[in-house]
Design a protein around this motif. Structure first.
Motif, short mmCIF file in Angstrom:
data_model
loop_
_atom_site.label_atom_id
_atom_site.label_comp_id
_atom_site.label_asym_id
_atom_site.label_seq_id
_atom_site.Cartn_x
_atom_site.Cartn_y
_atom_site.Cartn_z
N ASP A 187 -4.55 -5.34 7.63
CA ASP A 187 -3.31 -4.83 8.21
C ASP A 187 -2.22 -5.89 8.01
N LYS A 188 -2.62 -7.15 8.13
CA LYS A 188 -1.73 -8.27 7.81
C LYS A 188 -2.44 -9.10 6.75
N VAL A 189 -1.84 -9.18 5.58
CA VAL A 189 -2.49 -9.84 4.44
C VAL A 189 -2.40 -11.36 4.59
N PRO A 190 -3.54 -12.05 4.52
CA PRO A 190 -3.50 -13.52 4.57
C PRO A 190 -2.83 -14.09 3.32
N GLU A 191 -2.24 -15.25 3.45
CA GLU A 191 -1.53 -15.88 2.33
C GLU A 191 -2.43 -16.10 1.12
N ASN A 192 -3.69 -16.36 1.33
CA ASN A 192 -4.60 -16.67 0.23
C ASN A 192 -5.38 -15.45 -0.28
N ALA A 193 -4.95 -14.24 0.09
CA ALA A 193 -5.66 -13.03 -0.34
C ALA A 193 -5.60 -12.89 -1.86
N GLN A 194 -6.73 -12.54 -2.42
CA GLN A 194 -6.84 -12.32 -3.86
C GLN A 194 -6.76 -10.83 -4.16
N LEU A 195 -6.09 -10.49 -5.24
CA LEU A 195 -6.01 -9.09 -5.68
C LEU A 195 -7.35 -8.68 -6.28
N PRO A 196 -7.70 -7.42 -6.25
CA PRO A 196 -7.04 -6.28 -5.59
C PRO A 196 -7.49 -6.15 -4.13
N TYR A 197 -6.62 -5.55 -3.31
CA TYR A 197 -6.96 -5.30 -1.91
C TYR A 197 -6.19 -4.07 -1.42
N VAL A 198 -6.60 -3.60 -0.25
CA VAL A 198 -5.98 -2.43 0.38
C VAL A 198 -5.35 -2.88 1.69
N THR A 199 -4.17 -2.34 2.00
CA THR A 199 -3.57 -2.60 3.30
C THR A 199 -3.42 -1.28 4.06
N ILE A 200 -3.59 -1.39 5.36
CA ILE A 200 -3.33 -0.26 6.26
C ILE A 200 -1.92 -0.50 6.79
N GLY A 201 -1.01 0.39 6.41
CA GLY A 201 0.39 0.22 6.77
C GLY A 201 0.78 1.01 8.01
N ASP A 202 1.97 1.58 7.95
CA ASP A 202 2.51 2.30 9.09
C ASP A 202 1.66 3.51 9.47
N ILE A 203 1.53 3.70 10.75
CA ILE A 203 0.88 4.88 11.30
C ILE A 203 1.91 5.58 12.17
N THR A 204 2.14 6.86 11.88
CA THR A 204 3.09 7.63 12.68
C THR A 204 2.35 8.81 13.29
N CYS A 205 2.75 9.14 14.51
CA CYS A 205 2.12 10.25 15.22
C CYS A 205 3.20 11.13 15.86
N ALA A 206 2.91 12.40 15.90
CA ALA A 206 3.79 13.36 16.56
C ALA A 206 2.94 14.29 17.42
#
Length: 70
Positions: free
Chosen positions: A31-50
């Motif tokens: 959800d928050k990528v560490p500075e030393n993260a190596q590619l490739p990776y996946v991030t969980i971004g914004d979540i919106t609900c209604a």
């Protein structure tokens, strides 16, 4: 909104990190990528609900943004 997105984020993280073929080709899920993260990776971004409920049914309609970096 009084709804906490954490349970949905946790469920997405669990789903992604338990996907053996996915984990075999990426270095992590963040959800928050560490500075030393190596590619490739996946991030969980914004979540919106209604509110997706009716007079007789309580429901939330949610969407999440997943980003793949390679």
């Amino acid at each position: 909104c009084m709804f906490s997105h954490f349970p949905l984020q946790k469920a997405l993280y669990t789903l992604l990190t338990n996907d053996i073929p996915l984990i075999a080709i990426i270095t992590g899920v963040y959800d928050k990528v560490p500075e030393n993260a190596q590619l490739p990776y996946v991030t969980i971004g914004d979540i919106t609900c209604a509110d997706g409920g009716t007079k007789t049914t309580a429901a939330m309609e949610c969407s999440a943004t997943l980003m793949v970096y390679s």
